[in-house]
Design an enzyme around this catalytic site. Sequence first.
Site, PDB file in Angstrom:
ATOM      1  N   GLU A 193      73.301 -16.571  24.441  1.00  0.00           N
ATOM      2  CA  GLU A 193      72.329 -16.172  25.401  1.00  0.00           C
ATOM      3  C   GLU A 193      70.983 -16.703  25.190  1.00  0.00           C
ATOM      4  OE1 GLU A 193      73.756 -12.313  27.173  1.00  0.00           O
ATOM      5  OE2 GLU A 193      72.992 -11.549  25.304  1.00  0.00           O
ATOM      6  N   TRP A 214      75.008  -3.017  30.298  1.00  0.00           N
ATOM      7  CA  TRP A 214      74.152  -2.053  31.211  1.00  0.00           C
ATOM      8  C   TRP A 214      72.787  -1.896  30.565  1.00  0.00           C
ATOM      9  CZ3 TRP A 214      77.629   2.568  33.140  1.00  0.00           C
ATOM     10  CH2 TRP A 214      78.541   2.105  33.828  1.00  0.00           C
ATOM     11  N   LYS A 215      72.482  -2.241  29.410  1.00  0.00           N
ATOM     12  CA  LYS A 215      71.264  -1.859  28.707  1.00  0.00           C
ATOM     13  C   LYS A 215      70.702  -0.400  28.789  1.00  0.00           C
ATOM     14  CE  LYS A 215      70.161  -6.893  28.995  1.00  0.00           C
ATOM     15  NZ  LYS A 215      69.258  -7.862  29.191  1.00  0.00           N
ATOM     16  N   GLY A 259      74.018  -8.716  32.213  1.00  0.00           N
ATOM     17  CA  GLY A 259      72.959  -7.756  32.357  1.00  0.00           C
ATOM     18  C   GLY A 259      72.682  -7.079  33.631  1.00  0.00           C
ATOM     19  N   GLY A 260      71.633  -7.612  34.477  1.00  0.00           N
ATOM     20  CA  GLY A 260      71.200  -6.944  35.499  1.00  0.00           C
ATOM     21  C   GLY A 260      72.434  -6.900  36.533  1.00  0.00           C
ATOM     22  N   HIS A 302      72.394  -8.566  19.902  1.00  0.00           N
ATOM     23  CA  HIS A 302      71.721  -8.912  21.093  1.00  0.00           C
ATOM     24  C   HIS A 302      69.806  -9.341  20.752  1.00  0.00           C
ATOM     25  CE1 HIS A 302      69.990  -8.636  25.143  1.00  0.00           C
ATOM     26  NE2 HIS A 302      71.263  -8.931  25.395  1.00  0.00           N
ATOM     27  N   GLY A 345      67.156 -11.798  31.761  1.00  0.00           N
ATOM     28  CA  GLY A 345      66.481 -11.088  32.706  1.00  0.00           C
ATOM     29  C   GLY A 345      65.473 -11.702  33.333  1.00  0.00           C
TER      30      GLY A 345
HETATM   31  P1  PGA Z   1      70.833 -10.639  32.144  1.00  0.00           P
HETATM   32  O1  PGA Z   1      71.123 -10.234  30.478  1.00  0.00           O
HETATM   33  O2  PGA Z   1      72.079 -10.771  33.036  1.00  0.00           O
HETATM   34  O3  PGA Z   1      70.003  -9.460  33.023  1.00  0.00           O
HETATM   35  O4  PGA Z   1      69.757 -11.940  32.225  1.00  0.00           O
HETATM   36  C1  PGA Z   1      72.023 -10.614  29.933  1.00  0.00           C
HETATM   37  C2  PGA Z   1      72.045  -9.973  28.631  1.00  0.00           C
HETATM   38  O5  PGA Z   1      70.979  -9.669  28.179  1.00  0.00           O
HETATM   39  O6  PGA Z   1      73.110  -9.888  28.009  1.00  0.00           O
END
Ligand code: PGA
Length: 252
Positions: A169, A12-13, A235-236, A97, A175
């Site tokens: 990643e 979720w950041k 993430g998003g 991360h 993102g």
């Molecule tokens: P994202 O992020 O799906 O928004 O690209 C992935 C992450 O940073 O783990």
Amino acid sequence: MSVRQPLVAGNWKMNGSQAESAKLLAGIKQGLGSVKKAQVVVCPPFILIPLAAKELQGTSAAWGGQNLDTHKSGAYTGEVSGPMLKDAGCAYVIVGHSERRAMYGETDQVVAEKFKAAQEAGLIPILCVGELLAEREANQTEAVVARQLDAVVNLVGVAALAKSVVAYEPVWAIGTGKTASPQQAQDVHRFIRARVAGKDAKIADNLKILYGGSMKGSNAKELIAQPDIDGGLIGGASLVAEEFLTICRAPD
Ligand code: PGA
């Protein structure tokens, strides 16, 4: 070849109020019955972990932290330790991360120490590795990923990977809406597994390697269908229950 259970984790950041998160968790909880194969994990900000625990207790989903400190307790203002996450019912914690590496100065060595601290607390680290765009363009992808992985293996030994998850990643995909192609991702996943296999074939065969970087409902299936991609770190797209659940159902 072993059958690796897929895993889909939501990162979720730094997003979500109590109210928004309660709604998101309720939505995820409601859809869990439709997820057949994947282990579902959510990693909310620290302050929302008790809410996740309350909502997901007794369900098939697990929860985790996004970071931890290397120490167990003490005078480390602003930090949260592995034992604290464990005490809050976490099963997982994201380690290394790229945002932590780039914005908070986490070196390969610090990441390796966090990996070790996570396992000492009984948590399963989700170790993130991945190259910058400039590194990919300079054909350094494998060298970078190998360096990041080796720092951990050198500290804890290859056997420790048996109780961990790796997430590939590519930083240029995080993102940005630019997803690695299934082939690009698969190539690096295969490289990671082969590197671990060079030390221990059985551990490599059982190791879950997730893809992360703009994974969404519409591209999850073809990524996860690759032989060495065992799920996703999202993430998003993990902030919208239905979208996240679509990814969780991708391996079914
Ligand atoms: P994202 O992020 O799906 O928004 O690209 C992935 C992450 O940073 O783990």
